[in-house]
Design a protein around this motif. Structure first.
Motif, PDB file in Angstrom:
ATOM      1  N   GLU A 218      51.604  34.589  31.826  1.00 26.79           N
ATOM      2  CA  GLU A 218      51.490  33.137  31.820  1.00 26.79           C
ATOM      3  C   GLU A 218      50.426  32.630  32.794  1.00 26.79           C
ATOM      4  O   GLU A 218      50.103  31.439  32.790  1.00 26.79           O
ATOM      5  CB  GLU A 218      52.836  32.507  32.154  1.00 26.79           C
ATOM      6  CG  GLU A 218      53.906  32.766  31.097  1.00 26.79           C
ATOM      7  CD  GLU A 218      55.245  32.159  31.467  1.00 26.79           C
ATOM      8  OE1 GLU A 218      55.332  31.594  32.579  1.00 26.79           O
ATOM      9  OE2 GLU A 218      56.188  32.244  30.657  1.00 26.79           O
ATOM     10  N   VAL A 219      49.892  33.528  33.638  1.00 23.18           N
ATOM     11  CA  VAL A 219      48.872  33.121  34.606  1.00 23.18           C
ATOM     12  C   VAL A 219      47.541  32.917  33.878  1.00 23.18           C
ATOM     13  O   VAL A 219      47.092  33.823  33.157  1.00 23.18           O
ATOM     14  CB  VAL A 219      48.724  34.190  35.717  1.00 23.18           C
ATOM     15  CG1 VAL A 219      47.565  33.831  36.645  1.00 23.18           C
ATOM     16  CG2 VAL A 219      50.021  34.319  36.495  1.00 23.18           C
ATOM     17  N   PRO A 220      46.885  31.777  34.028  1.00 21.93           N
ATOM     18  CA  PRO A 220      45.586  31.558  33.387  1.00 21.93           C
ATOM     19  C   PRO A 220      44.576  32.630  33.807  1.00 21.93           C
ATOM     20  O   PRO A 220      44.418  32.927  34.991  1.00 21.93           O
ATOM     21  CB  PRO A 220      45.162  30.181  33.899  1.00 21.93           C
ATOM     22  CG  PRO A 220      46.449  29.499  34.246  1.00 21.93           C
ATOM     23  CD  PRO A 220      47.348  30.579  34.757  1.00 21.93           C
ATOM     24  N   GLY A 221      43.938  33.230  32.836  1.00 14.35           N
ATOM     25  CA  GLY A 221      42.941  34.257  33.116  1.00 14.35           C
ATOM     26  C   GLY A 221      43.448  35.670  32.953  1.00 14.35           C
ATOM     27  O   GLY A 221      42.653  36.603  32.826  1.00 14.35           O
ATOM     28  N   VAL A 222      44.773  35.866  32.951  1.00 14.26           N
ATOM     29  CA  VAL A 222      45.329  37.208  32.767  1.00 14.26           C
ATOM     30  C   VAL A 222      45.338  37.527  31.279  1.00 14.26           C
ATOM     31  O   VAL A 222      45.938  36.811  30.476  1.00 14.26           O
ATOM     32  CB  VAL A 222      46.757  37.308  33.349  1.00 14.26           C
ATOM     33  CG1 VAL A 222      47.395  38.651  32.963  1.00 14.26           C
ATOM     34  CG2 VAL A 222      46.716  37.168  34.860  1.00 14.26           C
ATOM     35  N   THR A 223      44.670  38.635  30.915  1.00 13.68           N
ATOM     36  CA  THR A 223      44.557  39.005  29.500  1.00 13.68           C
ATOM     37  C   THR A 223      45.328  40.278  29.150  1.00 13.68           C
ATOM     38  O   THR A 223      45.389  40.642  27.974  1.00 13.68           O
ATOM     39  CB  THR A 223      43.071  39.211  29.127  1.00 13.68           C
ATOM     40  OG1 THR A 223      42.518  40.270  29.927  1.00 13.68           O
ATOM     41  CG2 THR A 223      42.277  37.932  29.375  1.00 13.68           C
ATOM     42  N   GLY A 224      45.921  40.930  30.137  1.00 11.50           N
ATOM     43  CA  GLY A 224      46.670  42.143  29.842  1.00 11.50           C
ATOM     44  C   GLY A 224      47.385  42.664  31.073  1.00 11.50           C
ATOM     45  O   GLY A 224      46.941  42.458  32.212  1.00 11.50           O
ATOM     46  N   ARG A 240      44.789  42.824  34.007  1.00 14.69           N
ATOM     47  CA  ARG A 240      43.417  42.569  33.560  1.00 14.69           C
ATOM     48  C   ARG A 240      43.154  41.070  33.626  1.00 14.69           C
ATOM     49  O   ARG A 240      43.896  40.272  33.056  1.00 14.69           O
ATOM     50  CB  ARG A 240      43.219  43.089  32.143  1.00 14.69           C
ATOM     51  CG  ARG A 240      41.751  43.059  31.676  1.00 14.69           C
ATOM     52  CD  ARG A 240      41.585  43.741  30.334  1.00 14.69           C
ATOM     53  NE  ARG A 240      41.904  45.154  30.409  1.00 14.69           N
ATOM     54  CZ  ARG A 240      41.069  46.099  30.850  1.00 14.69           C
ATOM     55  NH1 ARG A 240      39.853  45.768  31.267  1.00 14.69           N
ATOM     56  NH2 ARG A 240      41.446  47.356  30.864  1.00 14.69           N
ATOM     57  N   ILE A 241      42.080  40.710  34.354  1.00 15.46           N
ATOM     58  CA  ILE A 241      41.759  39.303  34.585  1.00 15.46           C
ATOM     59  C   ILE A 241      40.374  39.013  34.025  1.00 15.46           C
ATOM     60  O   ILE A 241      39.406  39.716  34.334  1.00 15.46           O
ATOM     61  CB  ILE A 241      41.807  38.969  36.092  1.00 15.46           C
ATOM     62  CG1 ILE A 241      43.205  39.280  36.664  1.00 15.46           C
ATOM     63  CG2 ILE A 241      41.438  37.512  36.336  1.00 15.46           C
ATOM     64  CD1 ILE A 241      43.310  39.087  38.164  1.00 15.46           C
ATOM     65  N   ALA A 242      40.291  37.979  33.204  1.00 15.60           N
ATOM     66  CA  ALA A 242      39.008  37.582  32.622  1.00 15.60           C
ATOM     67  C   ALA A 242      38.056  37.130  33.719  1.00 15.60           C
ATOM     68  O   ALA A 242      38.440  36.397  34.634  1.00 15.60           O
ATOM     69  CB  ALA A 242      39.220  36.462  31.606  1.00 15.60           C
ATOM     70  N   SER A 243      36.822  37.585  33.615  1.00 19.28           N
ATOM     71  CA  SER A 243      35.832  37.260  34.646  1.00 19.28           C
ATOM     72  C   SER A 243      34.884  36.147  34.231  1.00 19.28           C
ATOM     73  O   SER A 243      33.980  35.787  35.001  1.00 19.28           O
ATOM     74  CB  SER A 243      35.014  38.511  34.991  1.00 19.28           C
ATOM     75  OG  SER A 243      34.398  39.053  33.820  1.00 19.28           O
ATOM     76  N   GLY A 244      35.117  35.585  33.031  1.00 17.70           N
ATOM     77  CA  GLY A 244      34.199  34.559  32.533  1.00 17.70           C
ATOM     78  C   GLY A 244      34.181  33.298  33.377  1.00 17.70           C
ATOM     79  O   GLY A 244      33.174  32.580  33.407  1.00 17.70           O
ATOM     80  N   GLY A 245      35.235  32.994  34.062  1.00 17.49           N
ATOM     81  CA  GLY A 245      35.291  31.777  34.870  1.00 17.49           C
ATOM     82  C   GLY A 245      34.686  31.928  36.244  1.00 17.49           C
ATOM     83  O   GLY A 245      34.741  30.983  37.052  1.00 17.49           O
ATOM     84  N   GLY A 246      34.142  33.099  36.553  1.00 20.38           N
ATOM     85  CA  GLY A 246      33.544  33.321  37.860  1.00 20.38           C
ATOM     86  C   GLY A 246      34.561  33.791  38.885  1.00 20.38           C
ATOM     87  O   GLY A 246      35.778  33.846  38.631  1.00 20.38           O
TER      88      GLY A 246
END
Length: 280
Positions: A218-224, A240-246
């Motif tokens: 449920e954490v924004p940016g967590v993809t896995g 796994r955390i998306a890096s697109g937001g910097g």
């Protein structure tokens, strides 16, 4: 000594020392009754169970498999609790009376154990651990106990009783064979045993992992989210955390994940955890 102190000391009267002696003798008598009470271990010789010894010596196993095997072997045997009749002033102590067999166990996280009146009952010395917690020392043999302290007497008990004592009066921890093995056994394992349940380590506990994954997901940016046995901790959690937001967004997501994992509620199911972030 100040005059006020002298007055207080004098107020105790000559019978104060006799009262302390009587209390100590009564405590010893209660200890004798405890040791003489009917038990399935009346003929116990104090030797270690060969099955437990074999598992303790299998140190070539991975840490998580070793702890799992040790726990299963120890709880299928009996343990020895050290007992003293009178605890030294300021020492940690655990009441070892009949009240340890309570139907519902208290959740006393972080509770520091100190004796109210060490002469009232037989007590088991408790251990102050480096992280500030207090654990119950339990032994596989009388020889291991004697190597640790020579001023205590061995009381063989069922593992479930030792677990209930630990849960009622320490931080729900066992230390197995302090002085030789010094093996700290997982808190969720002790808690489960005290409540009559089987312990399933978090590294192979599907329902626990599913709940952790649901909350972290449920954490924004967590993809896995993925899991593995930890090297030092019980459970390793890969996030796994998306890096697109910097980097600011990655840091915020990681902080939120850490906040979730430090919730004390996990302590009933996960002993220790390693959080490992991965870039998406």
């Amino acid at each position: 000594m100040s005059p006020a102190s002298e007055r207080n000391a004098g107020d105790e009267g000559p019978g104060a020392g006799a009262g302390q002696v009587d209390a100590a003798l009564a405590a010893r008598a209660r200890l004798e009754r405890l040791l003489a009470a009917p038990t399935p271990f009346r003929a116990d010789t104090g030797e270690a169970d060969p099955a437990v010894t074999a598992v303790l010596e299998s140190t070539d196993r991975p840490r998580h498999e070793y702890l799992d095997a040790v726990w299963r072997a120890v709880t299928a045997s009996r343990v020895i609790v050290p007992v003293i009749a009178h605890a030294p002033p300021g020492a940690h102590a655990v009441r070892l009376g009949a009240s340890d067999a309570v139907p519902s166990m208290p959740r006393a996280r972080g509770r520091e154990v100190r004796p109210d009146d060490a002469a009232r009952d037989a007590t088991a010395p408790a251990l102050s651990l480096p992280d500030g917690h207090v654990g119950l020392p339990v032994f596989t043999s009388a020889a291991a106990m004697a190597a640790w302290r020579s001023d205590v007497r061995p009381v063989p008990v069922e593992p479930v009783r030792a677990a209930r004592v630990a849960c009622a009066a320490t931080d729900q921890l066992w230390v197995l064979d302090p002085g030789t093995h010094d093996l700290r056994l997982p808190r969720p394992a002790v808690l489960a045993l005290a409540e009559g349940e089987s312990w399933v380590p978090s590294w192979r506990n599907g329902p626990v992992q599913a709940e952790v994954a649901a909350q972290l997901g449920e954490v924004p940016g967590v993809t896995g989210v993925a899991f593995a046995p930890g090297e030092e901790a019980e459970l390793r959690v890969f996030v796994r955390i998306a890096s697109g937001g910097g980097m600011p967004a990655v840091a915020a997501a990681l902080e939120a994940c850490q906040h979730i994992m430090v919730d004390p509620a996990w302590g009933d199911f996960i002993d220790t955890v390693e959080l490992c972030p991965l870039p998406a």
